[in-house]
Design an enzyme around this catalytic site. Sequence first.
Site, short mmCIF file in Angstrom:
data_model
loop_
_atom_site.label_atom_id
_atom_site.label_comp_id
_atom_site.label_asym_id
_atom_site.label_seq_id
_atom_site.Cartn_x
_atom_site.Cartn_y
_atom_site.Cartn_z
N GLU A 1 -29.84 24.01 -78.05
CA GLU A 1 -29.69 22.59 -78.40
C GLU A 1 -31.04 22.01 -78.82
OE1 GLU A 1 -28.10 20.86 -74.84
OE2 GLU A 1 -26.17 21.88 -75.09
N LYS B 1 -34.23 19.76 -78.69
CA LYS B 1 -34.90 19.09 -77.56
C LYS B 1 -35.37 17.72 -78.05
CE LYS B 1 -38.13 20.01 -73.79
NZ LYS B 1 -38.69 18.68 -73.61
N ARG C 1 -34.87 11.04 -70.15
CA ARG C 1 -33.72 11.66 -69.50
C ARG C 1 -32.96 10.63 -68.69
NH1 ARG C 1 -33.56 17.22 -67.10
NH2 ARG C 1 -31.37 17.56 -66.53
N GLU D 1 -30.17 12.76 -72.87
CA GLU D 1 -31.48 12.20 -73.25
C GLU D 1 -31.22 11.00 -74.17
OE1 GLU D 1 -34.31 13.77 -72.14
OE2 GLU D 1 -35.90 13.22 -73.54
N PHE E 1 -25.73 16.15 -72.96
CA PHE E 1 -25.69 17.62 -73.02
C PHE E 1 -25.01 18.25 -71.81
CE2 PHE E 1 -30.25 16.36 -72.36
CZ PHE E 1 -30.34 16.62 -71.00
N ARG F 1 -35.68 24.71 -61.43
CA ARG F 1 -36.33 25.13 -62.65
C ARG F 1 -36.10 26.63 -62.75
NH1 ARG F 1 -39.93 22.37 -65.84
NH2 ARG F 1 -40.39 20.69 -64.41
N LYS G 1 -37.02 26.02 -72.09
CA LYS G 1 -37.42 25.19 -73.24
C LYS G 1 -38.36 25.99 -74.12
CE LYS G 1 -40.86 22.67 -70.52
NZ LYS G 1 -41.50 21.41 -70.22
P1 ATP Z 1 -41.25 17.99 -71.13
O1 ATP Z 1 -42.54 17.58 -70.52
O2 ATP Z 1 -41.32 19.22 -71.95
O3 ATP Z 1 -40.47 16.89 -71.73
P2 ATP Z 1 -40.25 17.91 -68.57
O4 ATP Z 1 -41.40 18.39 -67.77
O5 ATP Z 1 -39.97 16.46 -68.60
O6 ATP Z 1 -40.36 18.50 -70.00
P3 ATP Z 1 -38.55 20.04 -68.45
O7 ATP Z 1 -37.53 20.39 -67.45
O8 ATP Z 1 -39.72 20.91 -68.52
O9 ATP Z 1 -38.95 18.59 -68.10
O10 ATP Z 1 -37.87 19.91 -69.90
C1 ATP Z 1 -36.59 19.44 -69.97
C2 ATP Z 1 -36.56 18.04 -70.50
O11 ATP Z 1 -36.24 18.04 -71.89
C3 ATP Z 1 -35.40 17.33 -69.87
O12 ATP Z 1 -35.83 16.70 -68.68
C4 ATP Z 1 -34.95 16.35 -70.89
O13 ATP Z 1 -35.62 15.13 -70.67
C5 ATP Z 1 -35.44 16.91 -72.21
N1 ATP Z 1 -34.36 17.32 -73.12
C6 ATP Z 1 -34.26 16.95 -74.41
N2 ATP Z 1 -33.19 17.50 -75.01
C7 ATP Z 1 -32.57 18.27 -74.09
C8 ATP Z 1 -31.42 19.10 -74.09
N3 ATP Z 1 -30.68 19.28 -75.17
N4 ATP Z 1 -31.09 19.71 -72.94
C9 ATP Z 1 -31.84 19.57 -71.81
N5 ATP Z 1 -32.95 18.79 -71.75
C10 ATP Z 1 -33.32 18.15 -72.88
#
Ligand code: ATP
Length: 585
Positions: free
Chosen positions: A261, A263, A268, A313, A353, A429, A435
Amino acid sequence: MKFKRLADYLAKLEQTNSRLAITEILAALFDQADGQEVAQICYLSQGRLGPRFANTEFNLAEKLMVRVLAKAYGQEEKEIRKAYQQKGDLGDLVQLYDQQEKSKPLSVSQVYQQLEIIAQEGGGGSVERKINQLASLLSGLESQSAKFVVRITLGKLRLGFSDLTILDALSWLVAGNKSKREVVEEAYNIRADAGYIAQVVKEKGLQGLEKLTVSLGVPVMPALCQRLGTTEEIITKMAPRQAFAPSSGRGVQEEAMVAVEPKYDGTRLQIHFGPQQTVIFTRNLENVAAMFPDLVAALGKELKAKSVILDGEAIGYDPQTSRFLPFQETIKRKRKYEVGATSKEIPLKYFCFDILFYNGQSWLKKPFRQRRRLLEQVLPKSNQTIMLSPQIVTADPERLRCYHDEQIAKGLEGVVIKKWSAPYEPGRRGFTWVKLKSEKGKKGAGLTDTLDCVVMGYYHGRGKRAAFGIGAFLVGARHGQEFLTVSKIGTGLTDNQWREMKRRCRGTELIKMPRNYQVDKNLFPDVWCEPKIVVEIEADNITRSPIHTAQYALRFPRLIRFRDDKDAFQATSLAELKKLYELQK
Ligand code: ATP
């Protein structure tokens, strides 16, 4: 349990540095209290009257507390202010003023209920009523208890532990060690209310947790992403063909697939939509429904369900060009004032999502492919605001790479890859979600991701920066409940960023180093900060470091943005830092 007894325990906790000792003290305290009191203690010991998402912090202003103390102990406000300047803690003043014997000690529940009544006071004259009631509560408590009530209501009870320590203590309570921590944490991840979990464990033991399920209005800890280097590694790890029997039917084939998907770089949001109310939680479990009236209205119109919990998101877009806006714009929607006007200026789309709950039933354990099918029914294609996230399903690294590159070309952050057959993993996690922002190898060395670090303190500026009052700041990574340093950042900020950093630090300044910081003496900052500010840092790479207590350091770190959507305990962990270090090699 008498509140006096709780105050003795709080005093002990205040004196204790070792995490293990804190856990043991908490477990002993839980052992002596009944179920309801255990829940109340969980909230009070973190300066609240309820779980974090219920927005029950007191945060009484100091100048009101001065009036409360004046009333409770018959002192002049002027004198109290003077003594406060010397002592630096309004709670400590109580012991100075209170000389009287108290005849009837109050119980934990009585104090808790009185605080609840005070917190609920509203409308005309409510400030006076709060002052009077709090003064009367304080004067009925012996001085150590009153000191802690003052700190709780000011939001200044800094015992240095979070819900996670409470989970450890619950394991200790039932098993005398941390062996049951995982079971307790699993329950907490499904129902992120430590007080509630504690009460269940106290009253029914671990068996009580077995029946626990998702509940509308109580946040589920959001699933998080792992990182992997290349699309080949991703497919091998997440959709290994050899793990399944040679394909005979479609179902088996589907096991060895991933969904990919886009990003979106927005914010969130976990949406709880039901017939009675709509609640929206951020990543750190703040209830923000009031900030998103447009989403709340769209949910009523666009969802085909009576009740659901959705994960997704929200991202702002330019109504003229329909292009998505950068994170810095979307985040402007997180505000308490001018909510209506800003929602017109920065309209949102919510890319959904996942679905965790549907018409009264939990869907956490169903495989993603089933949850996705349900989502397709719940979110009609004609929706304008609550959108189904696009995706492809594949087992081909090349196809995954192309899809990733297409998203980057569209200005998105990258992709999130999800195991097609996996359940939703609250709070984890794991390798269920991975990602991929920029592919390893493509940009030479360099990090595959940014880091979210905690600001631990700052140094006064010299020269031009003297005007900002800050010339560098110390950041760290999380290790359990502790913070270890990874970088001292003194360059790469614009003048505005320096000003902003100073402004934010001001509200978190401390006289002493917090007990859960580990910092080399040579790096001690001029001013310590509470672990509250999370900053996203980009760096060229990570090196081993003899000075930083994380034992890793960031090379050429740059501030990308403030991560207001994360609290310190959601910052990059030491394990993630190590993983990023290995990924760059
Ligand atoms: P980052 O700093 O890379 O945004 P993070 O540290 O906030 O990540 P991670 O769990 O590392 O959190 O990355 C997942 C984040 O990506 C999710 O918390 C969400 O906010 C975002 N996101 C965007 N699109 C999607 C998607 N299709 N599915 C899941 N998460 C998504």
